[in-house]
Design a protein around this motif. Structure first.
Motif, PDB file in Angstrom:
ATOM      1  N   LEU A 187       0.740  -1.233  -0.116  1.00  0.00           N
ATOM      2  CA  LEU A 187      -0.005   0.189   0.115  1.00  0.00           C
ATOM      3  C   LEU A 187       0.928   1.128  -0.008  1.00  0.00           C
ATOM      4  CD1 LEU A 187      -2.894  -1.009   2.421  1.00  0.00           C
ATOM      5  CD2 LEU A 187      -3.248  -0.316   0.061  1.00  0.00           C
ATOM      6  N   ILE A 188       1.851   1.352   0.741  1.00  0.00           N
ATOM      7  CA  ILE A 188       2.770   2.346   0.906  1.00  0.00           C
ATOM      8  C   ILE A 188       3.435   2.657  -0.532  1.00  0.00           C
ATOM      9  CG2 ILE A 188       4.948   2.857   1.815  1.00  0.00           C
ATOM     10  CD1 ILE A 188       4.220   1.649   4.467  1.00  0.00           C
ATOM     11  N   VAL A 189       4.011   1.612  -0.999  1.00  0.00           N
ATOM     12  CA  VAL A 189       4.675   1.691  -2.241  1.00  0.00           C
ATOM     13  C   VAL A 189       3.555   2.121  -3.614  1.00  0.00           C
ATOM     14  CG1 VAL A 189       6.125   0.518  -4.275  1.00  0.00           C
ATOM     15  CG2 VAL A 189       6.560   0.209  -1.833  1.00  0.00           C
ATOM     16  N   ASP A 190       2.427   1.352  -3.575  1.00  0.00           N
ATOM     17  CA  ASP A 190       1.575   1.763  -4.632  1.00  0.00           C
ATOM     18  C   ASP A 190       0.947   3.142  -4.643  1.00  0.00           C
ATOM     19  OD1 ASP A 190       2.093  -0.677  -5.623  1.00  0.00           O
ATOM     20  OD2 ASP A 190       0.364  -1.655  -4.864  1.00  0.00           O
ATOM     21  N   ALA A 191       0.802   3.633  -3.324  1.00  0.00           N
ATOM     22  CA  ALA A 191       0.271   5.013  -2.879  1.00  0.00           C
ATOM     23  C   ALA A 191       1.139   6.017  -3.758  1.00  0.00           C
ATOM     24  CB  ALA A 191       0.362   5.139  -1.714  1.00  0.00           C
ATOM     25  N   ILE A 192       2.634   5.679  -3.752  1.00  0.00           N
ATOM     26  CA  ILE A 192       3.300   6.733  -4.305  1.00  0.00           C
ATOM     27  C   ILE A 192       3.641   6.394  -5.882  1.00  0.00           C
ATOM     28  CG2 ILE A 192       5.573   7.470  -4.402  1.00  0.00           C
ATOM     29  CD1 ILE A 192       5.734   6.904  -1.471  1.00  0.00           C
TER      30      ILE A 192
ATOM     31  N   ALA B 123      12.776   2.805   0.250  1.00  0.00           N
ATOM     32  CA  ALA B 123      13.160   2.164   1.448  1.00  0.00           C
ATOM     33  C   ALA B 123      12.013   1.186   2.026  1.00  0.00           C
ATOM     34  CB  ALA B 123      13.064   3.393   2.696  1.00  0.00           C
ATOM     35  N   TRP B 124      10.843   1.425   1.805  1.00  0.00           N
ATOM     36  CA  TRP B 124       9.675   0.502   1.951  1.00  0.00           C
ATOM     37  C   TRP B 124       9.580  -0.799   1.109  1.00  0.00           C
ATOM     38  CZ3 TRP B 124       7.194  -0.031   6.698  1.00  0.00           C
ATOM     39  CH2 TRP B 124       7.410   0.885   7.225  1.00  0.00           C
ATOM     40  N   GLU B 125      10.328  -0.654  -0.272  1.00  0.00           N
ATOM     41  CA  GLU B 125      10.534  -1.626  -1.193  1.00  0.00           C
ATOM     42  C   GLU B 125      11.739  -2.698  -0.838  1.00  0.00           C
ATOM     43  OE1 GLU B 125       8.855  -1.618  -5.808  1.00  0.00           O
ATOM     44  OE2 GLU B 125      10.763  -0.557  -5.361  1.00  0.00           O
ATOM     45  N   ALA B 126      12.345  -2.080  -0.070  1.00  0.00           N
ATOM     46  CA  ALA B 126      13.768  -2.784  -0.209  1.00  0.00           C
ATOM     47  C   ALA B 126      13.728  -4.251   0.485  1.00  0.00           C
ATOM     48  CB  ALA B 126      14.708  -2.094   0.816  1.00  0.00           C
TER      49      ALA B 126
ATOM     50  N   GLN C  32       0.924  13.660  -3.402  1.00  0.00           N
ATOM     51  CA  GLN C  32      -0.116  13.301  -2.714  1.00  0.00           C
ATOM     52  C   GLN C  32       0.076  11.952  -2.079  1.00  0.00           C
ATOM     53  OE1 GLN C  32      -2.306  15.221  -0.682  1.00  0.00           O
ATOM     54  NE2 GLN C  32      -2.883  13.578   0.337  1.00  0.00           N
ATOM     55  N   GLY C  33       0.691  11.168  -3.001  1.00  0.00           N
ATOM     56  CA  GLY C  33       0.832   9.793  -2.485  1.00  0.00           C
ATOM     57  C   GLY C  33       1.556   9.476  -1.116  1.00  0.00           C
ATOM     58  N   LEU C  34       2.537  10.678  -1.266  1.00  0.00           N
ATOM     59  CA  LEU C  34       3.468  10.322   0.041  1.00  0.00           C
ATOM     60  C   LEU C  34       2.809  10.460   1.408  1.00  0.00           C
ATOM     61  CD1 LEU C  34       6.059  10.197   1.304  1.00  0.00           C
ATOM     62  CD2 LEU C  34       6.564  12.666   0.865  1.00  0.00           C
ATOM     63  N   ILE C  35       1.668  11.526   1.313  1.00  0.00           N
ATOM     64  CA  ILE C  35       0.781  11.603   2.538  1.00  0.00           C
ATOM     65  C   ILE C  35       0.067  10.560   2.827  1.00  0.00           C
ATOM     66  CG2 ILE C  35      -1.110  12.938   3.566  1.00  0.00           C
ATOM     67  CD1 ILE C  35       1.381  14.682   3.010  1.00  0.00           C
ATOM     68  N   THR C  36      -0.545   9.866   1.825  1.00  0.00           N
ATOM     69  CA  THR C  36      -1.367   8.336   1.897  1.00  0.00           C
ATOM     70  C   THR C  36      -0.446   7.507   2.683  1.00  0.00           C
ATOM     71  OG1 THR C  36      -2.858   9.234   0.072  1.00  0.00           O
ATOM     72  CG2 THR C  36      -2.512   6.596   0.928  1.00  0.00           C
ATOM     73  N   ALA C  37       0.817   7.458   2.109  1.00  0.00           N
ATOM     74  CA  ALA C  37       1.988   6.447   2.559  1.00  0.00           C
ATOM     75  C   ALA C  37       2.360   6.648   4.148  1.00  0.00           C
ATOM     76  CB  ALA C  37       2.843   6.305   1.758  1.00  0.00           C
ATOM     77  N   LEU C  38       2.494   7.878   4.232  1.00  0.00           N
ATOM     78  CA  LEU C  38       2.931   8.543   5.722  1.00  0.00           C
ATOM     79  C   LEU C  38       1.604   8.025   6.649  1.00  0.00           C
ATOM     80  CD1 LEU C  38       4.636  11.593   5.036  1.00  0.00           C
ATOM     81  CD2 LEU C  38       5.636   9.800   6.063  1.00  0.00           C
ATOM     82  N   ARG C  39       0.318   7.937   6.211  1.00  0.00           N
ATOM     83  CA  ARG C  39      -0.640   7.719   7.092  1.00  0.00           C
ATOM     84  C   ARG C  39      -0.642   6.117   7.252  1.00  0.00           C
ATOM     85  NH1 ARG C  39      -5.170  11.392   3.746  1.00  0.00           N
ATOM     86  NH2 ARG C  39      -5.057  13.304   4.644  1.00  0.00           N
ATOM     87  N   MET C  40      -0.376   5.506   6.360  1.00  0.00           N
ATOM     88  CA  MET C  40      -0.285   4.148   6.594  1.00  0.00           C
ATOM     89  C   MET C  40       0.520   3.783   7.480  1.00  0.00           C
ATOM     90  SD  MET C  40      -2.326   2.049   4.947  1.00  0.00           S
ATOM     91  CE  MET C  40      -1.682   0.667   5.575  1.00  0.00           C
ATOM     92  N   VAL C  41       2.164   4.427   7.455  1.00  0.00           N
ATOM     93  CA  VAL C  41       3.019   3.974   8.569  1.00  0.00           C
ATOM     94  C   VAL C  41       2.539   4.463   9.721  1.00  0.00           C
ATOM     95  CG1 VAL C  41       5.264   4.807   9.191  1.00  0.00           C
ATOM     96  CG2 VAL C  41       4.764   4.487   6.784  1.00  0.00           C
TER      97      VAL C  41
END
Length: 366
Positions: free
Chosen positions: A209-214, A282-285, A230-239
């Motif tokens: 979800l984090i990777v795909d959001a971006i 970082a999250w895909e690694a 905006q996808g970064l905001i969505t990813a941060l919400r998931m974190v």
């Protein structure tokens, strides 16, 4: 605390005495520790596991304390401390972590240990996509990150053996990889808030979800955005959601309005200095992480610490209980949920687990 696994080798009497002193007197207050010494190590023509080569890879780091050498010149007191995904080494410099561990008389007293804390590949002040290559940056995995750490430790700092590796979250997973792939390189390993198994289930879903959001955000523009998408905001919400504790979230924000404020505040805190490409990479690694098949090769003493309310690594899966049985000198500690635990981020309160660290050091003293 709930412990499982085999007992480590007996410690020297003096080490156990030190442990007793720590348990009796240690941790009463945050102790002072030396000013970190910052440094950069540059690796030329760093080859990634995928075949790509970066002409210059800089690893930023800081150290605390000084190396102690034996008669042969080998460093005997080096500790490698590894941070989590999207983090950096200076995140550890808080009263709750550094103040509980690095001061005089504390378990990782910088007067006794030489503590090495890198910003890992793709993170902090080390080389990362946002430095210029953006989405053309080599696709790194955990194997690449650990390889870079090893180059820093051995070639950069001249350390050929580690007294201890401590890792939190992603850093804990790196610690498992070190223990499997370099079984004679360290005496002891303390991985926190992680599991020695492929990332699967909800943890993997969160990362997708984090990777795909971006990556699927039109504003990402293939990594060539002018402003953060905006996808970064969505990813941060998931974190934020994945790192917290359901109970603590509710106690801190028991109404709709309070919850919205809490989420927005935590996202804004994480957004400072964040970059979408760095975050995605970082999250895909973690895609190449799978130490499970090699657990039987580990020779170091291992104390794995997780928290009951960590929903990224839920204890009800039973993964750690099964895995630790394959580690010859392994011990598993599950810290119960309580007033001080905060889900996945509970490791920042070192007072919750530093007695286990002191015991591990005492048991592996020479």
């Amino acid at each position: 605390m709930k412990s499982q696994g085999k007992e480590s080798n007996p410690a020297a009497a003096v080490a156990l005495a030190l442990l007793g002193s720590f348990l009796l007197f240690g941790g009463a207050r945050a102790a002072n520790y030396p000013q970190p010494v910052q440094g950069d190590y540059v690796i030329r023509n760093f080859a990634f596991a995928g075949g790509e080569v970066l002409p210059e890879l800089k690893l930023h780091y800081f150290t605390l304390g000084n190396p102690t050498r034996d008669a042969s010149g080998r460093v005997t007191n080096a500790v490698l401390l590894l941070h989590g995904t999207s983090g950096k080494g200076t995140n550890f410099l808080t009263d709750g972590f550094a103040g509980e561990l690095f001061g005089t008389g504390q378990p990782l007293d910088a007067g006794r240990f030489y503590i090495i804390v890198p910003d890992n590949l793709g993170h902090g002040k080390s080389t990362k996509p946002s430095d210029g290559l953006r989405a053309k940056f080599p696709r790194y995995g955990y194997a690449d990150m650990v390889a870079a750490q090893r180059r820093l430790v051995t070639d950069g700092l001249g350390v050929r053996h580690l007294r201890l590796i401590v890792g939190t979250s992603m850093g804990g997973m790196h610690a498992w990889m070190w223990a499997v792939n370099e079984p004679d390189f360290m005496d002891a390993v303390l991985p926190l808030v992680c599991l020695p198994d492929q990332i699967a289930g909800r943890n993997r879903m969160e990362r997708r979800l984090i990777v795909d959001a971006i990556r699927n955000d039109p504003e990402w523009i293939g990594g060539d955005y002018a402003t953060q998408p905006q996808g970064l905001i969505t990813a941060l919400r998931m974190v934020v959601i994945g790192a917290g504790s359901v109970k603590r979230f509710y106690l801190e924000a028991p109404t709709q309005e309070a919850t919205d404020r809490l989420l927005d505040r935590q996202v804004q805190q994480r957004l400072q200095g964040a970059d979408a490409n760095d975050f995605l990479y970082a999250w895909e690694a973690s895609r190449d992480y799978d130490p499970g098949p090699g657990l039987g090769r580990i020779r170091a003493a291992v104390t794995a610490v997780n928290f009951q309310d960590d929903e990224r690594n839920p204890p009800e899966l039973g993964i750690m209980e099964r895995a630790i049985k394959r580690v010859a000198r392994g011990k598993y500690v599950l810290v119960p949920a309580g007033e001080r635990t905060r889900g996945h981020g509970s490791f920042y309160d070192a007072g919750l687990w530093k007695a286990e660290l002191a015991e591990l050091l005492a048991q592996t003293a020479r």
